[in-house]
Design a protein around this motif. Structure first.
Motif, mmCIF file in Angstrom:
data_model
loop_
_atom_site.group_PDB
_atom_site.id
_atom_site.type_symbol
_atom_site.label_atom_id
_atom_site.label_comp_id
_atom_site.label_asym_id
_atom_site.label_seq_id
_atom_site.Cartn_x
_atom_site.Cartn_y
_atom_site.Cartn_z
ATOM 1 N N MET A 1 0.360 -1.129 0.134
ATOM 2 C CA MET A 1 -0.260 -0.416 0.332
ATOM 3 C C MET A 1 0.422 1.112 0.048
ATOM 4 O O MET A 1 0.887 2.229 -0.880
ATOM 5 N N PHE B 1 3.124 5.937 -3.546
ATOM 6 C CA PHE B 1 4.453 6.559 -4.120
ATOM 7 C C PHE B 1 4.142 6.505 -5.373
ATOM 8 O O PHE B 1 4.456 7.618 -6.053
ATOM 9 N N ASN B 2 3.841 5.398 -5.485
ATOM 10 C CA ASN B 2 4.091 5.100 -7.282
ATOM 11 C C ASN B 2 2.478 6.040 -7.783
ATOM 12 O O ASN B 2 2.711 6.584 -8.789
ATOM 13 N N GLY C 1 2.278 9.192 -6.356
ATOM 14 C CA GLY C 1 2.694 9.803 -6.527
ATOM 15 C C GLY C 1 2.874 11.093 -5.407
ATOM 16 O O GLY C 1 3.461 12.357 -4.681
ATOM 17 N N ARG D 1 9.718 -3.946 -11.521
ATOM 18 C CA ARG D 1 9.827 -2.866 -10.061
ATOM 19 C C ARG D 1 11.571 -1.523 -10.298
ATOM 20 O O ARG D 1 10.479 -0.721 -10.296
ATOM 21 N N ALA E 1 8.939 0.932 -12.489
ATOM 22 C CA ALA E 1 8.830 1.762 -11.990
ATOM 23 C C ALA E 1 8.734 2.379 -10.598
ATOM 24 O O ALA E 1 8.689 3.340 -10.374
ATOM 25 N N PHE F 1 11.196 1.414 -8.016
ATOM 26 C CA PHE F 1 11.084 0.608 -6.599
ATOM 27 C C PHE F 1 12.909 -0.225 -6.221
ATOM 28 O O PHE F 1 13.172 0.083 -5.507
ATOM 29 N N PRO G 1 10.327 6.920 -7.506
ATOM 30 C CA PRO G 1 9.269 6.147 -8.027
ATOM 31 C C PRO G 1 8.243 7.629 -7.797
ATOM 32 O O PRO G 1 6.906 7.022 -8.950
ATOM 33 N N ASN G 2 8.365 7.679 -6.740
ATOM 34 C CA ASN G 2 6.729 8.905 -7.218
ATOM 35 C C ASN G 2 7.074 10.371 -7.557
ATOM 36 O O ASN G 2 5.678 11.308 -7.787
ATOM 37 N N VAL H 1 5.151 6.582 -14.094
ATOM 38 C CA VAL H 1 4.427 4.801 -14.781
ATOM 39 C C VAL H 1 3.864 4.334 -13.868
ATOM 40 O O VAL H 1 4.700 4.792 -12.401
ATOM 41 N N LYS H 2 2.191 4.804 -13.794
ATOM 42 C CA LYS H 2 1.605 3.663 -13.389
ATOM 43 C C LYS H 2 1.418 2.629 -12.581
ATOM 44 O O LYS H 2 1.615 2.350 -13.568
ATOM 45 N N MET H 3 1.419 1.781 -11.761
ATOM 46 C CA MET H 3 1.315 0.142 -11.923
ATOM 47 C C MET H 3 -0.059 -0.070 -10.639
ATOM 48 O O MET H 3 -0.340 0.579 -9.769
ATOM 49 N N PHE I 1 -0.926 -2.995 -8.265
ATOM 50 C CA PHE I 1 -0.140 -3.938 -7.900
ATOM 51 C C PHE I 1 -1.072 -5.455 -7.882
ATOM 52 O O PHE I 1 -2.495 -5.693 -7.751
ATOM 53 N N ALA J 1 -3.537 -3.204 -3.494
ATOM 54 C CA ALA J 1 -3.733 -2.568 -2.892
ATOM 55 C C ALA J 1 -4.340 -1.405 -2.744
ATOM 56 O O ALA J 1 -4.009 -0.085 -3.229
ATOM 57 N N ARG K 1 -7.819 4.636 -10.367
ATOM 58 C CA ARG K 1 -6.884 5.368 -9.597
ATOM 59 C C ARG K 1 -6.013 5.774 -10.656
ATOM 60 O O ARG K 1 -5.002 6.258 -10.133
ATOM 61 N N CYS K 2 -4.761 4.582 -11.119
ATOM 62 C CA CYS K 2 -3.719 4.972 -11.702
ATOM 63 C C CYS K 2 -4.618 5.378 -13.296
ATOM 64 O O CYS K 2 -3.506 6.810 -13.279
#
Lengths: 282, 373, 289
Positions: free
Chosen positions: A186, A191-192, A194, B52, B55, B57, B77-78, B82-84, B86, B90, B151-152
């Motif tokens: 989570m 982070f992903n 933003g 990863r 992305a 990480f 990563p933030n 590039v959105k992921m 999971f 998540a 969400r992405c």
């Protein structure tokens, strides 16, 4: 179910045993609380009628709890102490949780055991050891620099520190248990999307920990409010409630006003415990 | 003049080492804008590590990763676009659907009006316009999938990464979601990079698939290319089903050759267009069950010359699976061969019957044996 | 790289509260106590290091008698708590239905919410000569005159067991809860009866919980102050009372510190022996969440 493997009379006897146990648990509490309502000068039988005088009465000899200056002061100081202890303990409990669940450093197991140790040290030892250190430090500073460090003498600060020393372990264990159940992906997802590190902490991780923090805080508050033994050694002139009660018992003997206080504390603790459970349900 | 790369995502010699272990070895690929690209491989092949790294990480030990032409190696990563999605989605349980989708927009500092507009817009696009106020635990599995994607997508990413998202769904839902994902990708026209170990997912949805094994890409191509023209024994064995023989090449030229199998029987193959395989070298031959024709021994004679290869045996068992039914045939030399059949319920083959198996040399794919094939 | 520095900084920041807490409130005070216990007052304001305080302990029979008495009674209370508490814990973890389980567990915790003082007070009201039980017996005619149940060892044991039994039940419930029912069912299925299943399957599985509970209850009992004093009266002779006397009544901090160290050493020794005998370690009992 397992019960089916035992014969019914056995199960019946077992159930009776459990009931007897809970009666055993409840008995002293009921007796402590019930006599608060007895219209008598002593917390003893015979029962002389129902009264609320021991709570609200304002004339001697039946001075009710809410008019007893000493006891009210004790209530106030206990409240203050418990607040500080709870706040400090939850803070350190949270940092400890992150330290042990997320951190990587040598000797982690050793330090973890160190964290649990305060819980196993007798309260007496905690009390006297902190008293000794504080007094030695105060004396040293006084002799060397001629500075009187009031806060290191027996008093509210020492009481707070004394309680905190082992309650921090309790809160650490509670909050650590909760943090272990946290799904790390989570945080990665946040982070992903933003979020900065601070934002992730604020919006994802800490809200997850909230129920445990509240539960830990309630436990800390309750224990700090009423704990006796460590406080006994560290108390100065401003006495928390249980110390005042003990004084009263020793000097005057048992009086129903103490039962009134007991009843009040029991109800208060119960409400606080209920509150913390309700909040955790979310 | 800005260099508008036609590729949304490029990897150039990307590698990742954990100590002495190489999880990813010099992987290179480029993905054209708006396509659906899958990375297919068994567990532990390195695909999750690769994802990863894309992305952000993990940091590559070597190589470069470029998004829309620009290297992203230094970007945390933030901050990457590039959105992921999971593996276990998540989704944030302490927020409702609206807040989950709005999360990224809030991080970017969008205004409340803008957030409201965008969230409702994306909910429309995933065909769930009314769920904004619901809590996450009230959603079904398929709905949660779509919310995770929304969400992405609401953040308009350059690339969407999907990490085996269909694993937790049951079979029927999975089949439905495959089609949905394909449609969503067309709808948003964003590049999807999908990693999975399930080949049916990869083959059904993708424009291009990369087969990954032990940190390397064995082959990149369209699903048909991988299925009909595998370049390595691993790809031939991993994609689709096949019967497999080992043997030694007896004769070979550029069009094909002949192999003597371990059991001492001959088999003809066609070369895959590569250089001719040397005579005497050890090889593996793959033949797909749908290209093996089963003929009753009694009916032989009419169709005996259909194939270059033939085995005789008896039916060992029938595996009924609707349209994908198979028979297992025990040949005279003791091998167990799978062949596709249609079981109509009427005059079907039965266990114990003698049959001939025939197939063409064109369908026998031959690969030199690797050290650890 | 920036990431690594941030990680190290946050590790240091997280470690700081922990370090401050343990060092200032646990380690230094205990070191101070050790040092203090080795001091001897030779003349006003003149101290020298010696084992005088410890020698005084050994020379005065009343002191080490009290310590031994405290230790043995604590062991007795621990054993009682285990015997009484285990069936309760088992009932809560295994036999109670899912709805009543949470409620029962909570009921168990209620005495914990109440202060030591109130609990002791409640027992006094029940057990003393003018108390509830005495009156009840008079009323039923079983006795002719009021009976004094307080101020003896039995009262102290009852009071102590009451106070600590919950600390035995909680780890037991937690351990038994994690036990797969099918293990027990398999035991029966393979031909065991209740007794063998208990002895060979349940108890060995629950051992870490049992040992954890015993450690906590033993230390709590040995370190109790209020309950033995209030319920035992003049005859209580509990070691913590000796410590209090040295410190507060006699202002002999050196002696008090020595006694404190002795209590710590004694209880640690008992626990170490217990751990060795049962084959557990501190790490797999206490430090398990």
């Amino acid at each position: 179910m397992l019960a089916q493997n035992k014969t019914t009379p056995f199960l019946l006897g077992y159930r009776l045993y459990v009931i007897a146990f809970f009666i055993f648990l409840a008995a002293p509490l009921i007796s402590a609380g019930a006599f608060a309502f007895n219209d008598s000068l002593f917390p003893a039988l015979p029962w002389q009628g129902f009264t609320l005088d021991w709570f609200f009465g304002d004339t001697e000899p039946k001075l009710g709890m809410f008019h007893d200056r000493r006891l009210l002061q004790g209530l106030y100081y206990s409240f203050v102490i418990a607040n500080f202890v709870a706040a400090l303990s939850v803070f350190v409990g949270t940092t400890n949780a992150f330290l042990f669940v997320r951190g990587e450093f040598p000797g982690k197991n050793f330090f973890y055991i160190l964290m649990v140790v305060p819980l196993v040290i007798p309260g007496v030892i905690l009390g006297i050891s902190i008293l000794v250190l504080a007094s030695d430090t105060a004396n040293y500073v006084e002799n060397r620099y001629d500075l009187e460090l009031e806060f290191l003498r027996p008093g509210l600060l020492l009481v707070v520190l004394g309680q905190f020393s082992f309650i921090a372990t309790i809160t650490s264990l509670v909050i650590t248990a909760r943090l272990k159940k946290f799904d790390d992906t989570m945080e990665e997802a946040a982070f992903n999307l933003g979020a900065s590190r601070a934002r992730v902490l604020r919006t994802i991780t800490l809200p997850f920990l909230r129920p445990a923090m509240i539960a830990a805080g309630s436990v800390a508050f309750l224990v700090a409010f009423e704990y006796f033994i460590t406080t006994l050694f560290l108390v100065g002139s401003l006495a928390p409630l249980t110390i005042s009660m003990y004084d009263r018992m020793a000097k005057v003997g048992s009086s129903p006003v103490l039962n009134a206080v007991s009843f009040f504390l029991m109800v208060g603790s119960g409400l606080l415990a209920l509150l913390s459970i309700v909040v955790q349900r979310d | 003049m800005t260099d508008q790369s036609p590729y949304d995502l490029e990897a150039l010699g990307v590698s990742k080492n954990f100590g002495s272990f190489s999880a990813v070895k010099e992987v290179s690929f480029d993905i054209p804008s708006g396509s659906f690209f899958s990375i297919l491989g068994p567990s532990g092949c390195g695909k999750t590590t690769l994802m990863r790294m894309i992305a952000g990480f993990e940091e590559p030990s070597g190589g470069d990763i470029r998004i829309k032409g620009k290297s992203v190696l230094g970007t945390p990563p933030n901050r990457r676009n590039v959105k992921m999605v999971f593996q276990h989605l998540a989704l944030f349980p302490m927020m409702n659907v609206y807040e989950n989708i709005a999360y990224g927009l809030r991080c970017n500092g969008a205004s409340s009006a803008e957030i409201k507009r965008k969230v409702h817009d994306v909910l429309e696009r995933i065909a769930l316009p009314d769920v904004a106020e619901r809590e996450i635990h009230q959603l079904s599995g398929g709905q949660k999938q779509r919310i995770a994607i929304a969400r992405c997508m609401v953040l308009d990413p350059d690339v969407l990464l999907l990490d085996e998202p269909l694993g937790a769904l049951d079979l029927k839902l999975r089949e439905a979601m495959k089609i949905e994902l394909k449609l969503l990708q067309h709808q948003f026209n964003t590049t999807f990079v999908y990693i999975t170990h399930d080949q049916s997912e990869a083959l059904v949805m993708s424009d291009n698939v990369a087969i990954m094994n032990q940190g390397e890409f064995e082959q990149i191509g369209t699903p048909q290319e991988l299925y009909h023209h595998p370049k390595t024994a691993f790809v031939a064995g991993f994609v689709g089903d096949s019967n497999r023989w080992s043997g030694v090449v007896k004769a070979s030229d550029s069009t094909g050759g002949r192999v003597e199998t371990e059991q001492g029987l001959p088999m003809s193959f066609s070369s895959a267009g590569e250089a001719a395989i040397q005579e005497g070298s050890k090889v593996n031959i793959f033949v797909r069950p749908e290209f093996i024709k089963t003929v009753r021994a009694n009916d032989a004679g009419q169709q005996a010359d259909i194939g270059d290869n033939r085995r005789d045996g008896s039916v060992d068992s029938l595996l009924f699976n609707g349209a994908n039914s198979r028979i297992l045939v025990r040949t005279g030399s003791g091998e167990l061969v799978e062949a596709d059949v249609t079981l109509t319920g009427d005059n079907d083959l039965k266990p114990g019957e003698d049959v001939h198996l025939v197939w063409s040399a064109k369908q026998a794919m031959c690969f030199a044996e690797q050290g650890n094939a | 790289m920036q990431n690594k520095d941030i990680k190290r900084l946050s590790l240091i920041l997280l470690f700081a509260p922990f370090a401050l807490w343990i060092i200032l409130l646990i380690m230094l005070p205990h070191i101070g106590m050790v040092i203090l216990s080795l001091k001897e007052k030779v003349a006003p304001r003149v101290y020298q290091y010696s084992f005088a305080n410890y020698l005084e302990f050994i020379n005065e029979p009343i002191y080490w008698n009290t310590l031994l008495r405290t230790g043995s009674m604590s062991l007795l209370v621990t054993a009682l708590a285990l015997l009484i508490g285990f069936p309760i814990a088992y009932y809560i973890a295994k036999i109670a239905g899912p709805r009543s389980r949470g409620g029962l567990f909570l009921l168990c915790l209620i005495p914990l919410w109440v202060s030591d003082l109130i609990r002791a007070f409640g027992w006094i009201l029940l057990l003393r000569e003018t108390g509830v039980i005495s009156n009840f017996l008079l009323w039923t005619g079983l006795v002719g005159a009021p009976v004094e149940f307080l101020y003896n060892d039995v009262a102290v044991i009852i009071g102590l067991t009451y106070t600590v039994i919950l600390f035995m039940i909680v780890p037991l419930v937690s351990t038994l809860d994690g036990m797969d029912n099918s293990m027990i069912e398999a035991g029966y299925n393979l031909g065991g009866n209740g007794f063998t299943v208990l002895r060979r399957i349940i108890v060995p599985y629950a051992m870490p919980g049992i040992v954890a509970g015993c450690i906590v209850t033993f230390m709590l009992t040995a370190g109790s102050y209020l309950t033995p004093i209030l319920l035992g009266g003049k005859n209580s002779s509990w070691f913590t009372e000796q410590i209090y006397n040295q410190f507060i009544t006699r202002f002999n901090w050196e002696g008090g510190a020595a006694f404190g160290m002795l209590l710590l050493l004694f209880t640690s020794l008992v626990i170490w022996l217990g751990l060795k005998l049962s084959g557990q370690t501190l790490a797999n009992t206490e430090a398990k969440s």
